[in-house]
Design a protein around this motif. Structure first.
Motif, mmCIF file in Angstrom:
data_model
loop_
_atom_site.group_PDB
_atom_site.id
_atom_site.type_symbol
_atom_site.label_atom_id
_atom_site.label_comp_id
_atom_site.label_asym_id
_atom_site.label_seq_id
_atom_site.Cartn_x
_atom_site.Cartn_y
_atom_site.Cartn_z
ATOM 1 N N ASP A 245 31.910 32.207 -31.031
ATOM 2 C CA ASP A 245 31.999 33.540 -30.452
ATOM 3 C C ASP A 245 32.354 33.443 -28.969
ATOM 4 N N HIS A 246 32.364 34.569 -28.274
ATOM 5 C CA HIS A 246 32.761 34.598 -26.860
ATOM 6 C C HIS A 246 31.795 33.846 -25.951
ATOM 7 N N LYS A 247 30.564 33.586 -26.418
ATOM 8 C CA LYS A 247 29.599 32.813 -25.636
ATOM 9 C C LYS A 247 29.598 31.339 -26.020
ATOM 10 N N GLU A 248 30.610 30.943 -26.804
ATOM 11 C CA GLU A 248 30.759 29.573 -27.305
ATOM 12 C C GLU A 248 29.624 29.150 -28.238
ATOM 13 N N LYS A 249 28.989 30.124 -28.868
ATOM 14 C CA LYS A 249 27.974 29.855 -29.879
ATOM 15 C C LYS A 249 28.687 29.670 -31.217
ATOM 16 N N GLN A 250 28.314 28.615 -31.948
ATOM 17 C CA GLN A 250 28.956 28.357 -33.231
ATOM 18 C C GLN A 250 28.530 29.408 -34.250
ATOM 19 N N LEU A 251 29.523 30.035 -34.880
ATOM 20 C CA LEU A 251 29.265 31.045 -35.898
ATOM 21 C C LEU A 251 29.208 30.447 -37.292
ATOM 22 N N GLY A 252 30.070 29.477 -37.554
ATOM 23 C CA GLY A 252 30.118 28.882 -38.878
ATOM 24 C C GLY A 252 31.263 27.916 -39.022
ATOM 25 N N ARG A 253 31.386 27.413 -40.233
ATOM 26 C CA ARG A 253 32.388 26.394 -40.546
ATOM 27 C C ARG A 253 32.989 26.721 -41.908
ATOM 28 N N ILE A 254 34.282 26.518 -42.049
ATOM 29 C CA ILE A 254 34.966 26.822 -43.306
ATOM 30 C C ILE A 254 35.858 25.655 -43.707
ATOM 31 N N LYS A 255 35.868 25.351 -45.000
ATOM 32 C CA LYS A 255 36.673 24.250 -45.522
ATOM 33 C C LYS A 255 38.073 24.729 -45.864
ATOM 34 N N LEU A 256 39.053 23.931 -45.504
ATOM 35 C CA LEU A 256 40.428 24.189 -45.880
ATOM 36 C C LEU A 256 40.631 23.610 -47.278
ATOM 37 N N VAL A 257 41.175 24.389 -48.180
ATOM 38 C CA VAL A 257 41.435 23.947 -49.547
ATOM 39 C C VAL A 257 42.912 23.594 -49.639
ATOM 40 N N SER A 258 43.200 22.347 -49.983
ATOM 41 C CA SER A 258 44.586 21.913 -50.081
ATOM 42 C C SER A 258 45.255 22.546 -51.295
ATOM 43 N N GLU A 259 46.572 22.482 -51.315
ATOM 44 C CA GLU A 259 47.317 23.045 -52.453
ATOM 45 C C GLU A 259 46.916 22.335 -53.741
ATOM 46 N N LYS A 260 46.732 21.028 -53.680
ATOM 47 C CA LYS A 260 46.342 20.258 -54.859
ATOM 48 C C LYS A 260 44.947 20.682 -55.352
ATOM 49 N N GLU A 261 44.003 20.839 -54.439
ATOM 50 C CA GLU A 261 42.657 21.290 -54.812
ATOM 51 C C GLU A 261 42.687 22.707 -55.381
ATOM 52 N N PHE A 262 43.540 23.538 -54.831
ATOM 53 C CA PHE A 262 43.611 24.939 -55.246
ATOM 54 C C PHE A 262 44.105 25.068 -56.683
ATOM 55 N N THR A 263 45.033 24.237 -57.090
ATOM 56 C CA THR A 263 45.573 24.331 -58.456
ATOM 57 C C THR A 263 44.533 23.930 -59.495
ATOM 58 N N ILE A 264 43.504 23.210 -59.089
ATOM 59 C CA ILE A 264 42.445 22.807 -60.001
ATOM 60 C C ILE A 264 41.448 23.943 -60.222
ATOM 61 N N LEU A 265 41.313 24.837 -59.260
ATOM 62 C CA LEU A 265 40.326 25.933 -59.352
ATOM 63 C C LEU A 265 40.527 26.805 -60.561
#
Length: 107
Positions: free
Chosen positions: A87-107
């Motif tokens: 956020d604007h105070k440099e407080k960590q809000l969260g983390r998100i994983k990037l899903v690759s194209e290869k991983e996405f086709t398995i979903l």
């Protein structure tokens, strides 16, 4: 950041349209849809210079919301597989994983 999770498809418990429950990043553009409305935004308006124009990956809209990415004022890339939102105070809000194209086709 933008509340991209609001435009993606939501089902009641099961994802009968899993592709629409994700935000797609491809060839310099961010896409989100719910089959009625489609959103297309240049990648630099969402991620600044954190993402290269040629990259292709997916982000879960549920994780986008729960990690607070839509409230972030700064995003940092970690290990090429994650984004960390601050956020604007440099407080960590969260983390998100990037899903690759290869991983996405398995979903």
């Amino acid at each position: 950041m933008k509340p991209l999770h609001l435009i993606t498809y939501k089902s009641k418990g099961t994802y009968d349209r899993p592709g629409m429950a994700y935000i797609q990043v491809k060839e310099g553009t961010v896409y989100a849809t719910n089959s009625n409305v489609a959103l297309r935004i240049p990648i630099n308006e969402i991620f600044g210079d954190v993402v290269e124009p040629g990259e292709h990956f997916y982000l879960s809209s549920d994780e986008w919301k729960s990690s607070g990415m839509y409230k972030a004022t700064n995003i940092v890339r970690e290990d090429e597989n994650y984004f960390i939102a601050f956020d604007h105070k440099e407080k960590q809000l969260g983390r998100i994983k990037l899903v690759s194209e290869k991983e996405f086709t398995i979903l």
